[in-house]
Design a protein around this motif. Structure first.
Motif, short mmCIF file in Angstrom:
data_model
loop_
_atom_site.label_atom_id
_atom_site.label_comp_id
_atom_site.label_asym_id
_atom_site.label_seq_id
_atom_site.Cartn_x
_atom_site.Cartn_y
_atom_site.Cartn_z
N MET A 1 0.85 -1.19 0.00
CA MET A 1 0.00 0.00 0.00
C MET A 1 0.88 1.24 0.00
SD MET A 1 -2.92 1.09 2.77
CE MET A 1 -3.80 2.64 2.57
N LYS A 2 0.63 2.12 -0.94
CA LYS A 2 1.45 3.31 -1.06
C LYS A 2 1.09 4.33 0.02
CE LYS A 2 2.92 6.81 -4.39
NZ LYS A 2 2.74 7.35 -5.77
N ARG A 3 2.10 4.84 0.68
CA ARG A 3 1.86 5.81 1.75
C ARG A 3 2.16 7.20 1.22
NH1 ARG A 3 4.78 4.09 7.18
NH2 ARG A 3 3.51 5.88 7.86
N THR A 4 1.33 8.10 1.59
CA THR A 4 1.55 9.50 1.21
C THR A 4 1.55 10.36 2.46
OG1 THR A 4 -0.82 9.88 0.94
CG2 THR A 4 0.41 9.16 -1.01
N SER A 5 2.21 11.47 2.38
CA SER A 5 2.24 12.39 3.52
C SER A 5 1.94 13.79 3.01
CB SER A 5 3.61 12.37 4.22
OG SER A 5 4.62 12.71 3.32
N ALA A 6 1.10 14.48 3.72
CA ALA A 6 0.73 15.84 3.32
C ALA A 6 1.87 16.80 3.61
CB ALA A 6 -0.53 16.28 4.08
N ALA A 7 2.05 17.74 2.71
CA ALA A 7 3.09 18.74 2.91
C ALA A 7 2.72 19.62 4.11
CB ALA A 7 3.23 19.61 1.66
N PRO A 8 3.70 20.05 4.89
CA PRO A 8 3.39 20.88 6.04
C PRO A 8 2.70 22.17 5.60
CG PRO A 8 5.75 20.91 5.53
CD PRO A 8 5.14 19.83 4.71
N ARG A 9 1.69 22.59 6.36
CA ARG A 9 0.93 23.78 6.01
C ARG A 9 1.77 25.03 6.24
NH1 ARG A 9 -5.00 25.49 8.48
NH2 ARG A 9 -5.41 27.19 7.01
N LEU A 10 1.70 25.93 5.31
CA LEU A 10 2.43 27.17 5.42
C LEU A 10 1.85 28.01 6.56
CD1 LEU A 10 4.58 29.07 4.12
CD2 LEU A 10 2.72 29.98 2.70
N VAL A 11 2.70 28.53 7.40
CA VAL A 11 2.27 29.37 8.52
C VAL A 11 2.93 30.74 8.37
CG1 VAL A 11 2.21 29.69 11.02
CG2 VAL A 11 2.09 27.38 10.05
N PRO A 12 2.14 31.82 8.29
CA PRO A 12 2.73 33.15 8.15
C PRO A 12 3.70 33.49 9.27
CG PRO A 12 0.38 33.22 7.67
CD PRO A 12 0.67 31.85 8.21
N TYR A 13 4.72 34.22 8.93
CA TYR A 13 5.76 34.60 9.88
C TYR A 13 5.18 35.34 11.08
CZ TYR A 13 9.92 36.99 11.70
OH TYR A 13 10.91 37.48 12.51
N ILE A 14 4.18 36.19 10.86
CA ILE A 14 3.67 37.02 11.96
C ILE A 14 2.65 36.31 12.84
CG2 ILE A 14 4.07 39.14 10.64
CD1 ILE A 14 1.07 39.29 10.12
N THR A 15 2.24 35.09 12.46
CA THR A 15 1.24 34.36 13.24
C THR A 15 1.80 33.97 14.60
OG1 THR A 15 0.18 33.49 11.25
CG2 THR A 15 -0.22 32.30 13.30
N GLN A 16 0.99 34.14 15.63
CA GLN A 16 1.39 33.74 16.97
C GLN A 16 1.50 32.22 17.07
OE1 GLN A 16 -0.77 35.51 20.28
NE2 GLN A 16 -0.76 33.55 21.35
N ARG A 17 2.47 31.74 17.83
CA ARG A 17 2.65 30.30 18.03
C ARG A 17 2.32 29.92 19.47
NH1 ARG A 17 5.21 27.65 13.78
NH2 ARG A 17 5.41 29.09 12.02
N GLU A 18 2.01 28.65 19.65
CA GLU A 18 1.70 28.14 20.98
C GLU A 18 2.90 28.34 21.90
OE1 GLU A 18 -0.88 24.37 22.11
OE2 GLU A 18 1.18 23.78 21.63
N GLY A 19 2.65 28.80 23.10
CA GLY A 19 3.73 29.03 24.06
C GLY A 19 4.26 30.46 24.07
N GLU A 20 3.72 31.32 23.19
CA GLU A 20 4.14 32.73 23.17
C GLU A 20 3.13 33.54 23.98
OE1 GLU A 20 6.46 32.89 18.89
OE2 GLU A 20 4.36 33.54 18.95
N TYR A 21 3.65 34.32 24.92
CA TYR A 21 2.78 35.05 25.84
C TYR A 21 3.19 36.51 25.94
CZ TYR A 21 1.57 30.28 27.20
OH TYR A 21 1.18 28.97 27.18
N GLY A 22 2.20 37.35 26.19
CA GLY A 22 2.46 38.77 26.37
C GLY A 22 2.81 39.10 27.80
N GLY A 23 3.17 40.38 28.03
CA GLY A 23 3.51 40.83 29.37
C GLY A 23 2.28 40.92 30.27
N LEU A 24 2.53 41.10 31.54
CA LEU A 24 1.46 41.19 32.53
C LEU A 24 1.22 42.65 32.92
CD1 LEU A 24 2.60 38.27 34.86
CD2 LEU A 24 0.90 38.17 33.03
N GLU A 25 -0.01 42.97 33.30
CA GLU A 25 -0.30 44.33 33.74
C GLU A 25 0.44 44.67 35.02
OE1 GLU A 25 -4.41 45.25 34.00
OE2 GLU A 25 -4.76 45.06 31.85
N PHE A 97 8.77 36.48 5.55
CA PHE A 97 9.77 37.43 6.03
C PHE A 97 10.88 37.68 5.02
CE2 PHE A 97 13.02 39.09 9.11
CZ PHE A 97 12.28 40.20 9.50
N CYS A 98 10.62 37.39 3.76
CA CYS A 98 11.58 37.72 2.70
C CYS A 98 11.35 39.17 2.28
CB CYS A 98 11.40 36.79 1.51
SG CYS A 98 9.80 36.95 0.69
#
Length: 229
Positions: A1-25, A97-98
């Protein structure tokens, strides 16, 4: 059975990532500048916390890999304010970011509602970094807002206009932001704030549009009527 893998989805440079947090008041305080004016500040402030006109920047952590590129699960619809400022200041593509300049101009995208009141040939203000030609279509496909309808602006020149900030006031219990209906707004750099309130173009929860740099776009000159094509 032939296996295929999906190409990783493009994520914009400015998009927030999990684990990124802002400052506190709780990190905010008031200080006095060299001219004796009271201003919003961080308790452990450094020169990197302020922009060229003294505006305080939002603090937001970044999840980067060994190559210095954003990594982690994308938080779609959220923007990392530090990377937004970086892309806007350097006029780099918000997706990769080019360098975004193409044919001696820059391309900026906006939703239909944002460009509805714009008149042809007039300057436009935007908080969205430019997009290079290669990532023009992906930028539209990745954004639900733009997929509903969009306008592309071609600008021969740009210049910084201001920031989006949150206003704070001093109360009996300390600093507190103004109500949500008035707290986030575009602010032209160099414009004084009202007495008794301070604008925090810097403080924002990571992923919001507060503290984003606004840029004014200058479109190409309109071709004279009846002129050569």
């Amino acid at each position: 059975m032939k296996r295929t893998s999906a190409a990783p989805r493009l994520v914009p440079y400015i998009t927030q990532r999990e684990g990124e947090y802002g400052g506190l008041e709780s990190e905010l305080t008031l200080s006095m500048n060299a001219f004796g004016a009271v201003r919003l500040a961080y308790q452990d402030e450094t020169p990197a916390d302020r922009g060229p006109r003294g505006e305080p920047w939002a603090r937001c952590s970044q999840s980067l890999n060994a190559a210095g590129k954003p990594t982690g699960k994308p938080q779609w619809r959220m923007v990392n304010p530090a990377r937004q400022r970086e892309a806007m200041e350097q006029l780099r593509c918000q997706v990769s970011f080019c360098p975004a300049e193409t044919d001696q101009s820059y391309i900026f995208l906006a939703g239909n509602s944002e460009g509805a009141s714009h008149r042809a040939g007039e300057p436009v203000r935007t908080a969205q970094p430019p997009v290079c030609l290669k990532h023009l279509r992906p930028a539209i496909e990745l954004c639900p807002h733009l997929r509903k309808g969009h306008i592309a602006f071609r600008a021969l020149a740009t210049s910084p206009w201001g920031v989006i900030g949150t206003r704070y006031r001093l109360t009996a219990t300390g600093l507190e932001p103004f109500p949500p209906t008035t707290m986030t707004r575009p602010w032209r750099t160099g414009t004084p704030s009202r007495a008794g309130s301070w604008r925090a173009s810097s403080y924002a929860n990571c992923g919001t549009t507060r503290s984003s740099i606004w840029t004014i776009l200058y479109p190409p000159p309109r071709r004279p009527s009846g002129g050569p094509e």
